[in-house]
Design a protein around this motif. Structure first.
Motif, PDB file in Angstrom:
ATOM      1  N   ASN A 190       3.729  24.962  43.985  1.00 21.49           N
ATOM      2  CA  ASN A 190       5.068  24.479  44.338  1.00 21.49           C
ATOM      3  C   ASN A 190       5.070  22.968  44.557  1.00 21.49           C
ATOM      4  OD1 ASN A 190       6.379  26.924  44.146  1.00 21.49           O
ATOM      5  ND2 ASN A 190       6.273  27.364  46.329  1.00 21.49           N
ATOM      6  N   GLY A 191       4.071  22.474  45.277  1.00 17.59           N
ATOM      7  CA  GLY A 191       3.952  21.032  45.499  1.00 17.59           C
ATOM      8  C   GLY A 191       3.725  20.274  44.202  1.00 17.59           C
ATOM      9  N   PHE A 192       2.898  20.854  43.330  1.00 18.29           N
ATOM     10  CA  PHE A 192       2.640  20.239  42.028  1.00 18.29           C
ATOM     11  C   PHE A 192       3.924  20.154  41.202  1.00 18.29           C
ATOM     12  CE2 PHE A 192       1.728  21.000  37.500  1.00 18.29           C
ATOM     13  CZ  PHE A 192       1.057  19.822  37.204  1.00 18.29           C
ATOM     14  N   MET A 193       4.720  21.218  41.215  1.00 20.16           N
ATOM     15  CA  MET A 193       5.959  21.232  40.439  1.00 20.16           C
ATOM     16  C   MET A 193       6.934  20.163  40.936  1.00 20.16           C
ATOM     17  SD  MET A 193       5.728  23.175  37.965  1.00 20.16           S
ATOM     18  CE  MET A 193       5.214  24.691  37.240  1.00 20.16           C
ATOM     19  N   GLU A 194       6.981  19.939  42.239  1.00 18.41           N
ATOM     20  CA  GLU A 194       7.828  18.877  42.778  1.00 18.41           C
ATOM     21  C   GLU A 194       7.356  17.511  42.291  1.00 18.41           C
ATOM     22  OE1 GLU A 194       8.460  19.009  46.992  1.00 18.41           O
ATOM     23  OE2 GLU A 194       8.858  21.161  46.954  1.00 18.41           O
ATOM     24  N   SER A 195       6.054  17.271  42.352  1.00 17.53           N
ATOM     25  CA  SER A 195       5.497  16.004  41.875  1.00 17.53           C
ATOM     26  C   SER A 195       5.720  15.841  40.380  1.00 17.53           C
ATOM     27  CB  SER A 195       3.990  15.930  42.176  1.00 17.53           C
ATOM     28  OG  SER A 195       3.764  15.930  43.562  1.00 17.53           O
ATOM     29  N   LEU A 196       5.539  16.909  39.630  1.00 14.62           N
ATOM     30  CA  LEU A 196       5.750  16.875  38.190  1.00 14.62           C
ATOM     31  C   LEU A 196       7.198  16.525  37.859  1.00 14.62           C
ATOM     32  CD1 LEU A 196       4.599  17.336  35.361  1.00 14.62           C
ATOM     33  CD2 LEU A 196       5.149  19.768  35.630  1.00 14.62           C
ATOM     34  N   GLY A 197       8.129  17.068  38.617  1.00 17.19           N
ATOM     35  CA  GLY A 197       9.541  16.752  38.414  1.00 17.19           C
ATOM     36  C   GLY A 197       9.820  15.268  38.607  1.00 17.19           C
ATOM     37  N   VAL A 198       9.196  14.668  39.607  1.00 18.38           N
ATOM     38  CA  VAL A 198       9.371  13.238  39.858  1.00 18.38           C
ATOM     39  C   VAL A 198       8.784  12.427  38.697  1.00 18.38           C
ATOM     40  CG1 VAL A 198       8.675  11.310  41.342  1.00 18.38           C
ATOM     41  CG2 VAL A 198       9.441  13.461  42.364  1.00 18.38           C
ATOM     42  N   VAL A 199       7.584  12.768  38.275  1.00 16.86           N
ATOM     43  CA  VAL A 199       6.921  12.042  37.183  1.00 16.86           C
ATOM     44  C   VAL A 199       7.749  12.132  35.902  1.00 16.86           C
ATOM     45  CG1 VAL A 199       4.886  12.027  35.672  1.00 16.86           C
ATOM     46  CG2 VAL A 199       4.600  12.198  38.146  1.00 16.86           C
ATOM     47  N   LEU A 200       8.210  13.316  35.555  1.00 16.02           N
ATOM     48  CA  LEU A 200       9.005  13.485  34.336  1.00 16.02           C
ATOM     49  C   LEU A 200      10.344  12.764  34.439  1.00 16.02           C
ATOM     50  CD1 LEU A 200       8.263  17.217  33.477  1.00 16.02           C
ATOM     51  CD2 LEU A 200       7.264  15.164  32.443  1.00 16.02           C
ATOM     52  N   GLY A 201      10.938  12.769  35.628  1.00 19.06           N
ATOM     53  CA  GLY A 201      12.194  12.053  35.833  1.00 19.06           C
ATOM     54  C   GLY A 201      12.030  10.552  35.648  1.00 19.06           C
ATOM     55  N   VAL A 202      10.941  10.005  36.163  1.00 20.38           N
ATOM     56  CA  VAL A 202      10.670   8.577  35.994  1.00 20.38           C
ATOM     57  C   VAL A 202      10.432   8.264  34.523  1.00 20.38           C
ATOM     58  CG1 VAL A 202       8.987   6.750  36.487  1.00 20.38           C
ATOM     59  CG2 VAL A 202       9.838   8.193  38.334  1.00 20.38           C
ATOM     60  N   GLU A 235      11.618   9.822  31.962  1.00 19.90           N
ATOM     61  CA  GLU A 235      12.893   9.926  31.264  1.00 19.90           C
ATOM     62  C   GLU A 235      13.758   8.688  31.494  1.00 19.90           C
ATOM     63  OE1 GLU A 235      16.458  13.161  30.700  1.00 19.90           O
ATOM     64  OE2 GLU A 235      15.413  13.088  32.617  1.00 19.90           O
ATOM     65  N   GLU A 236      13.737   8.188  32.722  1.00 17.71           N
ATOM     66  CA  GLU A 236      14.582   7.048  33.065  1.00 17.71           C
ATOM     67  C   GLU A 236      14.006   5.711  32.624  1.00 17.71           C
ATOM     68  OE1 GLU A 236      17.646   6.991  34.515  1.00 17.71           O
ATOM     69  OE2 GLU A 236      17.638   9.173  34.315  1.00 17.71           O
ATOM     70  N   LEU A 237      12.685   5.553  32.670  1.00 19.60           N
ATOM     71  CA  LEU A 237      12.103   4.224  32.507  1.00 19.60           C
ATOM     72  C   LEU A 237      11.229   4.025  31.284  1.00 19.60           C
ATOM     73  CD1 LEU A 237      11.099   3.544  36.211  1.00 19.60           C
ATOM     74  CD2 LEU A 237      13.170   2.842  35.018  1.00 19.60           C
ATOM     75  N   ASP A 238      10.855   5.077  30.589  1.00 24.57           N
ATOM     76  CA  ASP A 238       9.929   4.920  29.480  1.00 24.57           C
ATOM     77  C   ASP A 238      10.574   4.112  28.354  1.00 24.57           C
ATOM     78  OD1 ASP A 238       7.269   5.734  28.355  1.00 24.57           O
ATOM     79  OD2 ASP A 238       8.626   6.353  26.746  1.00 24.57           O
ATOM     80  N   VAL A 239       9.841   3.145  27.843  1.00 22.30           N
ATOM     81  CA  VAL A 239      10.347   2.247  26.796  1.00 22.30           C
ATOM     82  C   VAL A 239      10.699   3.026  25.539  1.00 22.30           C
ATOM     83  CG1 VAL A 239       9.755   0.298  25.319  1.00 22.30           C
ATOM     84  CG2 VAL A 239       9.056   0.312  27.711  1.00 22.30           C
ATOM     85  N   ASP A 240       9.836   3.945  25.110  1.00 22.51           N
ATOM     86  CA  ASP A 240      10.105   4.719  23.897  1.00 22.51           C
ATOM     87  C   ASP A 240      11.372   5.547  24.042  1.00 22.51           C
ATOM     88  OD1 ASP A 240       7.841   3.675  22.812  1.00 22.51           O
ATOM     89  OD2 ASP A 240       6.620   5.469  23.066  1.00 22.51           O
TER      90      ASP A 240
END
Length: 113
Positions: free
Chosen positions: A86-98, A100-105
């Protein structure tokens, strides 16, 4: 996600999560971002690996073909496994959100559309 058979008497509960990502760079970035946080409990172990989406192409593609982030959790109890995942999924959601928002590609692709 796939539950695996018990492989250790010390950590009998395990779960493998395979997350396909669009590129090796994104998979590698996600791995580096997630592996920074160590598991807090000595009752849980976690391993990361980058894999090819198609195991037959693994030798031909080299590192660039490794676009699947595979995370394996092992725990002493099913409750500890659930809490850690559960904790991993929360962290994964943050990483994927960042990503999506900030990746140059991602930004380049959106501007083409």
């Amino acid at each position: 996600m796939a539950a695996t058979q018990p492989q250790s008497t010390e950590f009998p509960y395990s779960l493998t999560i395979s997350l396909p990502l669009p590129s090796h760079r994104l998979a590698s970035s996600a791995l580096r971002a997630l592996e920074v946080d160590a598991e807090l409990s000595p009752l849980v172990r976690r391993d990361f690996a980058l894999k090819c989406a198609d195991t037959q192409d693994e030798a031909a593609d080299g590192d660039e073909g490794k676009t699947v982030l595979e995370t394996t959790y092992m725990a002493t109890t099913n409750r500890m496994l659930r809490v850690a995942v559960n904790g991993f999924m929360e962290s994964l959601g943050v990483v994927l959100g960042v990503m999506e928002e900030l990746d140059v590609d991602v930004l380049e692709e959106e501007s083409k559309a």
